[in-house]
Structure formats: structure tokens, C-alpha cells
Design an enzyme around this catalytic site. Structure first.
Site, PDB file in Angstrom:
ATOM      1  N   SER A  37     -57.707  -4.839  40.761  1.00 45.27           N
ATOM      2  CA  SER A  37     -58.814  -3.967  41.164  1.00 45.27           C
ATOM      3  C   SER A  37     -59.041  -2.799  40.214  1.00 45.27           C
ATOM      4  O   SER A  37     -60.093  -2.169  40.249  1.00 45.27           O
ATOM      5  CB  SER A  37     -58.556  -3.407  42.565  1.00 45.27           C
ATOM      6  OG  SER A  37     -57.327  -2.698  42.590  1.00 45.27           O
ATOM      7  N   ASP A  73     -60.212   6.334  46.979  1.00 49.43           N
ATOM      8  CA  ASP A  73     -60.018   5.829  48.346  1.00 49.43           C
ATOM      9  C   ASP A  73     -58.541   5.819  48.757  1.00 49.43           C
ATOM     10  O   ASP A  73     -58.172   5.167  49.714  1.00 49.43           O
ATOM     11  CB  ASP A  73     -60.609   4.417  48.482  1.00 49.43           C
ATOM     12  CG  ASP A  73     -60.003   3.429  47.489  1.00 49.43           C
ATOM     13  OD1 ASP A  73     -59.025   3.793  46.798  1.00 49.43           O
ATOM     14  OD2 ASP A  73     -60.495   2.294  47.400  1.00 49.43           O
ATOM     15  N   HIS A 101     -57.372   3.608  44.695  1.00 51.02           N
ATOM     16  CA  HIS A 101     -58.076   3.556  43.410  1.00 51.02           C
ATOM     17  C   HIS A 101     -58.603   4.933  43.021  1.00 51.02           C
ATOM     18  O   HIS A 101     -58.740   5.806  43.857  1.00 51.02           O
ATOM     19  CB  HIS A 101     -59.231   2.559  43.501  1.00 51.02           C
ATOM     20  CG  HIS A 101     -58.802   1.229  44.033  1.00 51.02           C
ATOM     21  ND1 HIS A 101     -59.024   0.848  45.344  1.00 51.02           N
ATOM     22  CD2 HIS A 101     -58.136   0.222  43.455  1.00 51.02           C
ATOM     23  CE1 HIS A 101     -58.527  -0.365  45.532  1.00 51.02           C
ATOM     24  NE2 HIS A 101     -57.966  -0.766  44.411  1.00 51.02           N
TER      25      HIS A 101
END
Ligand SMILES: *[C@@H]1O[C@H](CO)[C@@H](O)[C@H](O)[C@H]1NC(C)=O
Ligand SMILES: *[C@@H]1O[C@H](CO)[C@@H](O)[C@H](O)[C@H]1NC(C)=O
Length: 378
Positions: A43, A345, A348
Site C-alpha cells: 500500500s 489514517d 499510511h
């Protein structure tokens, strides 16, 4: 606000286009002949693969605002805006990398095979049913197969592939962070999770060898972040003992763990990869120390010093993070100024933090050795 953000995104694209033409004539140093980027990872670098592939109902939050709020709309990136890979592409004078699973996109300047949630090791090899494994089977092995399939279908011969890779940059990682995350979230203690390090590092090194064998001439392999500074771990592994925290308020044991992975990875690059491929430029990207540098100089970089370990988007607790109510879920909200936050968040980073990281790594001393020669940015 949305429309002004969209306008901004458009301006970025326009600027990028101009930048692209400049890059070809003005860029100096060895990076000027990078014509494509191929990226494998999770990610931290996914620019839209997971959302193409996730079953309906899963990972819905990243398909919606506030994900992408700084960009203007959600893109499948796990952030409010751009990622390090986007800044890298931009700085090399290339367009943003399209996700491999995005149909009908241009792959003229590279492909992004990274998928959010991906592990380095195959779930079957690693977990042995011992750890909880969320959805995702796009391990490094799977991404490597996509990479090979893509190259074979795009070029006629191995020699053509080799030629293409001579003028490309291959990014392998960050990957492996999720192998550890899944184990640690599954309540396994750090001592147990450390046993995964040799296998994870070997998997990364083996992937690099395959890519180098195909002819890659520039490979960047990033290490892990200081995960003890992340809101998710500060929340889930918080301690009542002040001595469990370092001077920056990060969890010592988890940072030490990440450092062990990084040390082993760096040693494998130095002792195994470079001697095996002496004509290739193989660099380690130090995400660990560049991240700590951001925490240490947060104020001068424009971040709110008191919020460097708080999620911009989330709800509740000292770190504005609650795994039952993660960014995008009901009852959560994004902060008004994401550019003042390091964490987006809780897991990340924000676009602002990724921009700062990309400057420190791709333009600075945290790419070891500095194989891009993009020059320092003021
Ligand atoms: C893909 O692009 C081609 C050419 O640009 C176009 O003709 C075709 O309709 C597109 N297909 C899809 C599924 O969008
Ligand atoms: C970690 O877990 C293992 C296996 O459950 C156990 O044997 C060991 O004592 C634990 N270590 C610590 C430091 O808690």
C-alpha cells in the site's frame, strides 16, 4: 473545496506534462535516461491495483473520500493524495505510474504492480495457518509473475526485455511490512515475529535476483518504517511503562524489530546482491531513518509538531486511531489540514509526508548509494 482540489490536481497534471518535456532536455546525471519505472510492493506504492481487485464490500473506504481529498478524488492510493512513487516519477520527468490491473492504461513509462495489503512471502509459505490472514494473495511472487508476463507480452525477445530494463528503474518494496503487521496484529509477540525476518528478507532478495537476471540495471530496495512511531501500533501496543518509549514517544521494541529487518536486508544487498550483479546499481532506500528525520525536524518541514503521531483521519484516543473505526468509517473525519500531519489514517502517510520522504530519499542521503543523482531540492 472539492472543485478547487480538482483544479489543483489538473494543474499538477499540466505542470507534470511541462516537467516531462523539460526532463528530457535538461535533466543531468544518470537518472536522465530512466524511461520507465517498474514497481512491486504494497500500500505504500499501490496507485490503484487493490481497488480494481477487491471483492465488492471489501476495502470500500479507500474507494471513497476522504481518501484522495488532497488530489481531488479517490484514486485507490492509501493517502489523501500522492505517494512517494508519484513524486519519484514526476522528478524523473515521467507520468504517474498506472496500476497493472487498471485496464486500458498506458504502460509506456512503466507499470505499478504493487497491491495494498500484499506480503513478501506467499501466505501458504509463511503463515501455516498460524496467523490471521486478511484478503490478499498478491504476494511478491504473484507480482513478479505479473511483471514477467507483462514483459514477455510487451517485447519479442529476452534481449529486447534486457534493453528495456537497461533504461528502467525497478523498485522492489517497501514489501514485507505486512508479513509482520499481520503477525503482530494477530497478537503474536515480537520475539516470535522476529523468526519471520530471514524468510521475508530472502524472499525480497530472491525477487531482486530474478529482476536483475532479466537485465535490470537500477534497482531500489526500501526497508521498513519505524513502525513503533505509527498511530496503529502506538494504540494497539501501548504501554504503561514510560521506559517502553523512546525520546520521540515511539515504541522502542517495535522500532528495534523494524531495524533488525532493515539490517538484515542491507547486509543481504551488500553481501549477496551487489557481488552477484556488479554491473548493476542496487540501492537501499532508508525509509526508517528518513522517517525519523521527519519526526525530528517536523516543525521546520511545516508539520504540526504536536500531531506527528496522530492520524489525520480517524477517530478517538490519544493517536486519533481506533481499528474498529478507521478512516472513512462512520463517525470518523479527516483533519482540516492534512498537510500538517505525517500520518494520514494511522497506518499510511499523508501526501505532505510522502513528499518530504521522497525529497530525503530520492534527492538526499537516504538512498544508499545515491544512484539517481536528481540533485537536492530546496
Ligand atoms: C480501450 O482503448 C481503445 C483505444 O483507445 C478503445 O477503442 C477501447 O474502446 C477501450 N476499451 C475500453 C474497455 O475502455
Ligand atoms: C512469546 O511467545 C512464545 C510462544 O507463545 C513464548 O514461548 C515466549 O515466552 C513469548 N515471549 C515473550 C517475551 O513474551
Amino acid at each position: 473545496m472539492a472543485s478547487s482540489a480538482a483544479f489543483l490536481a489538473l494543474s499538477v497534471l499540466v505542470a507534470l506534462h511541462l516537467c516531462c518535456c523539460h526532463g528530457q532536455t535538461d535533466a543531468a546525471g544518470s537518472s536522465s535516461d530512466v524511461t520507465a519505472i517498474y514497481s512491486l510492493g504494497d500500500s505504500i506504492t499501490d496507485t490503484g491495483n487493490l481497488i480494481k481487485e477487491a471483492p465488492p464490500g471489501m476495502f470500500e473506504t479507500i474507494k471513497h473520500l476522504p481518501y484522495g481529498v488532497t488530489f481531488g478524488y479517490p484514486t485507490g492510493r492509501c493517502s489523501d493524495g500522492l505517494l512517494m512513487i508519484d513524486f519519484l516519477a514526476q522528478d524523473l520527468g515521467l507520468p504517474f505510474l498506472n496500476p497493472y490491473l487498471g485496464k486500458n492504461k498506458s504502460f509506456d513509462h512503466g507499470v505499478n504492480f504493487a497491491v495494498a495489503g500484499a506480503t513478501a512471502m506467499d501466505p501458504a509459505d509463511q503463515f501455516n495457518g498460524r496467523f490471521f490472514m486478511p484478503f490478499s494473495s498478491n504476494s511478491l511472487k504473484v507480482q513478479l509473475r505479473w511483471f514477467k508476463d507483462f514483459m514477455k507480452s510487451s517485447f519479442n525477445t529476452d534481449e529486447d526485455i534486457r534493453k528495456r530494463l537497461q533504461s528502467s528503474l525497478v523498485l522492489i518494496g517497501e514489501i514485507g511490512g505486512n508479513d509482520y503487521n499481520y503477525a503482530l496484529f494477530g497478537k503474536t509477540n515480537v520475539t516470535e515475529v522476529e523468526k519471520l525476518i530471514p524468510g521475508v528478507v530472502q524472499t525480497i532478495v530472491d525477487a531482486a535476483k530474478e529482476v536483475l537476471e532479466m537485465g535490470a540495471s537500477r534497482v531500489i530496495i526500501p526497508g521498513n518504517f519505524p513502525i513503533g512511531c505509527m498511530p496503529t501500533y502506538l494504540t494497539s501496543k501501548g504501554s504503561s511503562q514510560p521506559s517502553d518509549y523512546d525520546s520521540m514517544g515511539c515504541l522502542k521494541e517495535l522500532n528495534l524489530f523494524a531495524a533488525k529487518h532493515n539490517t538484515r536486508l542491507q547486509r543481504a544487498i551488500a553481501d549477496d546482491l551487489r557481488p552477484s550483479y556488479p554491473s548493476a546499481s542496487i540501492a537501499y532506500a532508508d525509509y526508517f531513518n528518513s522517517f525519523l528525520a521527519i519526526l525530528n525536524t517536523a516543525d521546520s518541514l511545516g508539520f504540526d509538531e504536536s500531531s506527528t503521531k496522530k492520524a489525520c483521519c480517524g477517530a478517538g484516543g490519544e493517536y486519533n486511531y481506533d481499528w474498529r473505526r478507521m478512516c472513512g468509517a462512520k463517525g470518523t473525519a479527516a483533519c482540516a489540514e492534512p498537510e500538517k500531519y505525517v500520518s494520514w489514517d494511522g497506518i499510511h502517510m499523508t501526501q505532505a509526508a510522502y513528499r518530504a520522504m521522497s525529497r530525503l530519499v530520492y534527492h538526499g542521503r537516504y538512498l544508499q548509494p545515491q544512484i539517481l543523482n536528481l540533485g537536492e531540492l530546496s
